[in-house]
Design a protein around this motif. Sequence first.
Motif, mmCIF file in Angstrom:
data_model
loop_
_atom_site.group_PDB
_atom_site.id
_atom_site.type_symbol
_atom_site.label_atom_id
_atom_site.label_comp_id
_atom_site.label_asym_id
_atom_site.label_seq_id
_atom_site.Cartn_x
_atom_site.Cartn_y
_atom_site.Cartn_z
ATOM 1 N N ILE A 274 2.126 -1.417 -14.593
ATOM 2 C CA ILE A 274 3.080 -0.813 -15.684
ATOM 3 C C ILE A 274 2.829 -0.992 -17.046
ATOM 4 N N HIS A 275 3.213 -0.047 -17.710
ATOM 5 C CA HIS A 275 2.190 -0.387 -19.207
ATOM 6 C C HIS A 275 2.986 1.451 -19.706
ATOM 7 N N SER A 276 3.052 0.314 -21.369
ATOM 8 C CA SER A 276 3.365 0.963 -22.437
ATOM 9 C C SER A 276 2.472 1.565 -23.567
ATOM 10 N N GLU A 277 2.267 2.667 -23.328
ATOM 11 C CA GLU A 277 1.421 2.998 -24.957
ATOM 12 C C GLU A 277 2.084 3.779 -26.096
ATOM 13 N N MET A 278 1.985 3.442 -27.470
ATOM 14 C CA MET A 278 2.741 3.560 -28.127
ATOM 15 C C MET A 278 1.754 3.935 -28.848
ATOM 16 N N SER B 187 7.358 1.833 -21.436
ATOM 17 C CA SER B 187 6.565 1.099 -20.347
ATOM 18 C C SER B 187 6.887 2.564 -18.893
ATOM 19 N N HIS B 188 5.689 2.498 -17.911
ATOM 20 C CA HIS B 188 5.807 3.297 -16.883
ATOM 21 C C HIS B 188 4.561 2.815 -16.139
ATOM 22 N N PRO B 189 4.764 3.319 -14.629
ATOM 23 C CA PRO B 189 3.679 2.625 -13.653
ATOM 24 C C PRO B 189 2.686 3.983 -13.351
ATOM 25 N N HIS B 190 1.471 2.977 -13.007
ATOM 26 C CA HIS B 190 0.509 4.081 -12.206
ATOM 27 C C HIS B 190 -0.378 3.182 -10.796
ATOM 28 N N ARG B 191 -0.112 4.298 -10.022
ATOM 29 C CA ARG B 191 -1.082 3.551 -8.647
ATOM 30 C C ARG B 191 -2.038 4.643 -8.338
HETATM 31 FE FE FE2 Z 1 -0.387 5.237 -18.497
#
Ligand code: FE2
Length: 289
Positions: free
Chosen positions: A102-106, A58-62
């Motif tokens: 806020i998403h995760s990429e696994m 889990s991490h953010p972007h803007r």
């Molecule tokens: Fe990302």
Amino acid sequence: MSIRTLLQVIESIPASDGAGVRLRRSLGRTPHARLDPFLMLDEFSSENPDDYIAGFPSHPHRGFETVTYILDGHMLHEDHLGNRGDLKAGGVQWMTAGRGIIHSEMPQQTHGRMRGFQLWINLPAKEKMKPASYRDIGPAEIPVAALPGGGRVKVVAGTLMLDGKSVPGPIQGVSTDPLYLDVELPAGATFASAVKQDYNVLIYPFEGSVAVGPQTEARVLKAQSGGALSPGDRLEVTADAAGARFLVLAGRPLREPIAQYGPFVMNTREEIEQAIRDYQSGELVRSAV
Ligand code: FE2
């Protein structure tokens, strides 16, 4: 007609991101190594799950867009909006972070290797705070064009302009008008296409090296190196004696100031400080719903 030549080489360097994913970063390896509107290009390729299985929790972007193109393996993604998907080999996820996600990429372990790219594309100032959105594009939605001299092109975004025909990809209408191609050439074959005169263009060979430019003054670009090209309205890229596979990225430059702090890309330091406050307070997520 002017054929673009190789202007600058941005070699990729080994890097680690997320919870320890090993990758190679060309664009974005330093703040100077960008090619407006492209902020970052990461290539990940490994047959060892230890290199990628920890993924990107889990991490953010803007303030920008992330484009993930999977060549081998697959990747689960989830976000705070409740979107969930499994990005498969040959597929693309186009995520517009806008004001906040806020998403995760696994990455998921499979037999054989995990391989793909993540590209960050900037958003114009007026779109940085728009609502977040996603598009997942399956492999079947990505057109494949055969080239007259041998080889093929997958059109991920924008429109491929070959002599006598154009091939539109599934992503259109983005304000930086990105062209994203995956080109595969047999030994010695040349890829030639029209390209918008003033757009910035990057060539990134990931299998084999290529020669860029008109035959009389072509320069070699080695695998795992980004090549920024001169202005011009035509591309000519020739595979070496072993054949080659490379990305072509072209986009309309924004020519706006960039302030970046990790996963936040805005125009001013004040906007970055706001993004950090919004993330810490939860407003980044609330404002994105
Ligand atoms: Fe990302």
